[in-house]
Design an enzyme around this catalytic site. Sequence first.
Site, PDB file in Angstrom:
ATOM      1  N   LYS A  45       0.879  -1.179   0.000  1.00 40.88           N
ATOM      2  CA  LYS A  45       0.000   0.000   0.000  1.00 40.88           C
ATOM      3  C   LYS A  45       0.909   1.219   0.000  1.00 40.88           C
ATOM      4  O   LYS A  45       1.581   1.518   0.985  1.00 40.88           O
ATOM      5  CB  LYS A  45      -0.892  -0.007   1.244  1.00 40.88           C
ATOM      6  CG  LYS A  45      -1.577   1.327   1.584  1.00 40.88           C
ATOM      7  CD  LYS A  45      -2.525   1.782   0.519  1.00 40.88           C
ATOM      8  CE  LYS A  45      -3.300   3.003   1.014  1.00 40.88           C
ATOM      9  NZ  LYS A  45      -2.430   4.188   1.252  1.00 40.88           N
ATOM     10  N   GLY A  75       4.988   3.405  10.876  1.00 40.05           N
ATOM     11  CA  GLY A  75       4.235   4.652  10.878  1.00 40.05           C
ATOM     12  C   GLY A  75       3.830   5.069  12.275  1.00 40.05           C
ATOM     13  O   GLY A  75       4.504   4.753  13.257  1.00 40.05           O
ATOM     14  N   SER A  76       2.699   5.739  12.367  1.00 40.58           N
ATOM     15  CA  SER A  76       2.251   6.310  13.635  1.00 40.58           C
ATOM     16  C   SER A  76       1.651   5.248  14.547  1.00 40.58           C
ATOM     17  O   SER A  76       1.222   4.176  14.095  1.00 40.58           O
ATOM     18  CB  SER A  76       1.201   7.398  13.372  1.00 40.58           C
ATOM     19  OG  SER A  76      -0.004   6.817  12.884  1.00 40.58           O
ATOM     20  N   ARG A  96      -1.186   5.562  16.146  1.00 38.54           N
ATOM     21  CA  ARG A  96      -2.615   5.453  15.843  1.00 38.54           C
ATOM     22  C   ARG A  96      -2.852   4.568  14.624  1.00 38.54           C
ATOM     23  O   ARG A  96      -3.754   3.717  14.617  1.00 38.54           O
ATOM     24  CB  ARG A  96      -3.204   6.847  15.607  1.00 38.54           C
ATOM     25  CG  ARG A  96      -4.716   6.836  15.379  1.00 38.54           C
ATOM     26  CD  ARG A  96      -5.265   8.238  15.300  1.00 38.54           C
ATOM     27  NE  ARG A  96      -4.747   8.950  14.130  1.00 38.54           N
ATOM     28  CZ  ARG A  96      -5.085  10.185  13.810  1.00 38.54           C
ATOM     29  NH1 ARG A  96      -5.917  10.879  14.587  1.00 38.54           N
ATOM     30  NH2 ARG A  96      -4.583  10.768  12.732  1.00 38.54           N
ATOM     31  N   GLY A  97      -2.033   4.754  13.570  1.00 40.82           N
ATOM     32  CA  GLY A  97      -2.179   3.931  12.381  1.00 40.82           C
ATOM     33  C   GLY A  97      -1.883   2.469  12.651  1.00 40.82           C
ATOM     34  O   GLY A  97      -2.600   1.577  12.187  1.00 40.82           O
ATOM     35  N   GLY A  98      -0.825   2.203  13.417  1.00 45.15           N
ATOM     36  CA  GLY A  98      -0.484   0.823  13.751  1.00 45.15           C
ATOM     37  C   GLY A  98      -1.550   0.149  14.580  1.00 45.15           C
ATOM     38  O   GLY A  98      -1.900  -1.019  14.342  1.00 45.15           O
ATOM     39  N   GLU A 153       5.781  -1.109  13.444  1.00 41.47           N
ATOM     40  CA  GLU A 153       6.702  -0.221  14.147  1.00 41.47           C
ATOM     41  C   GLU A 153       6.009   1.129  14.269  1.00 41.47           C
ATOM     42  O   GLU A 153       5.682   1.759  13.263  1.00 41.47           O
ATOM     43  CB  GLU A 153       8.009  -0.087  13.371  1.00 41.47           C
ATOM     44  CG  GLU A 153       9.039   0.770  14.079  1.00 41.47           C
ATOM     45  CD  GLU A 153      10.162   1.174  13.165  1.00 41.47           C
ATOM     46  OE1 GLU A 153      10.501   2.375  13.160  1.00 41.47           O
ATOM     47  OE2 GLU A 153      10.678   0.306  12.439  1.00 41.47           O
ATOM     48  N   CYS A 199      13.495   6.690  12.754  1.00 44.05           N
ATOM     49  CA  CYS A 199      12.734   6.018  13.807  1.00 44.05           C
ATOM     50  C   CYS A 199      13.520   5.966  15.113  1.00 44.05           C
ATOM     51  O   CYS A 199      12.937   5.836  16.185  1.00 44.05           O
ATOM     52  CB  CYS A 199      12.390   4.593  13.382  1.00 44.05           C
ATOM     53  SG  CYS A 199      11.529   4.468  11.817  1.00 44.05           S
ATOM     54  N   GLU A 211       7.069  10.160  21.701  1.00 40.51           N
ATOM     55  CA  GLU A 211       7.840  10.662  20.579  1.00 40.51           C
ATOM     56  C   GLU A 211       7.373  12.038  20.111  1.00 40.51           C
ATOM     57  O   GLU A 211       6.175  12.305  20.013  1.00 40.51           O
ATOM     58  CB  GLU A 211       7.742   9.674  19.417  1.00 40.51           C
ATOM     59  CG  GLU A 211       8.527  10.063  18.178  1.00 40.51           C
ATOM     60  CD  GLU A 211       8.357   9.050  17.068  1.00 40.51           C
ATOM     61  OE1 GLU A 211       9.348   8.745  16.383  1.00 40.51           O
ATOM     62  OE2 GLU A 211       7.223   8.551  16.872  1.00 40.51           O
TER      63      GLU A 211
END
Length: 388
Positions: A40, A97-98, A100-102, A121, A158, A249
């Site tokens: 994606k 990614g973030s 929230r996304g994870g 991650e 990261c 972070e």
Amino acid sequence: MLVPLGPVAVFGASNFPLAFSVAGGDTVSALAAGCPVVVKAHPAHPGTSELVARAILTAARATSMPDGVFSMVQGATPEVGQALVAHPAIQAVGFTGSFRGGQALVAAAAKRPQPIPVFAEMGSANPVFVLPDALATRGDEIAKTLASSIILGSGQFCTNPGLTFVADPTDGFVKQLGTLLGESPAGTMAHAGIKRAYDEALTLVGALAGVTVAARASTHGAYADTEAQPALIVTDVPSFTTQDRLGEEIYGPASVAVRCRSEGELMNAAAQLKGHLVATVHATDKDLAANPGLLPLLARKAGRIVMNGVPTDVEVTHAMHHGGPWPATSDSRATSVGTAAIVRFARPVCFQDVPNAALPEELRDSNPRGIWRLLDGHPTREPVPSRG
């Protein structure tokens, strides 16, 4: 033997259009495990993603890989990614990614009729500890090295050192670090969305009780909407331990410096940490002898411990571990960098009392592929006596 899980969905990262995106470690390790990959693409760089995807398809054809071994989808909405994770053919997910996304992908994968693993991650502040004797013997050098690591890649690694704990009664180290960051030029971030999130995080954290924005670079280049100003935020241990946001972070060229009045207070602050990818310790043998519990404590908080260096040095090796306890990653046992990343996308199958002729070639007594195997726990490439 290990067998491939099946098709893997890989989510391209927003911060590294090349290194951790379409042709990044998740894609490479899934292919190495024998899994087809559906990427994606991140909507922040669809053109770069398309160019890289075409290069992979060209390589797949040139090496006679089967059709469908790699494909990519584009889409600017979360629904595209959710549909990909929910598809019954997908057997695992790789994500950088973030938080929230994870979390959203982990939840989507868990809701499937057949749940699948998500190797996400999701962010890390990567604490740095500067102990007294190291500070006294090479404090200037540590400050310069740390400042360079904080601004490396405009803070988009990261492993960016976003937390600094220092036991310094004179406050000289924090002042020097602030001066170095304040004099550093603004750096270009990958896209305007990352820059906006960075500014919002600095505003939020800077408004917390017991916090001071001690330094922030004032220089701007020609593209202010993507250029991030390095910054140092200063606080103390009581403020740090009572406000969770200070331990999270800030994605960009900034670090939160936590003043510690003693080594005991530094240890108390370390105990409050959540999971991180990397923890760095600047210490002499004297420091380590005086604080024997620090490294064992940090081993419970991070996936990699760096001694007298910087966390932003990451290399693809057999020993590399790029992972860590929640919330740094969704699975602390997995790494997204290094050869061990391949194991994420494979599962063990045991063939018991199967006739030799019916075994996969990798397990046959004659070892027709000439590969390394374990025989009674010992590595060997030699054929073994036939067992029928």
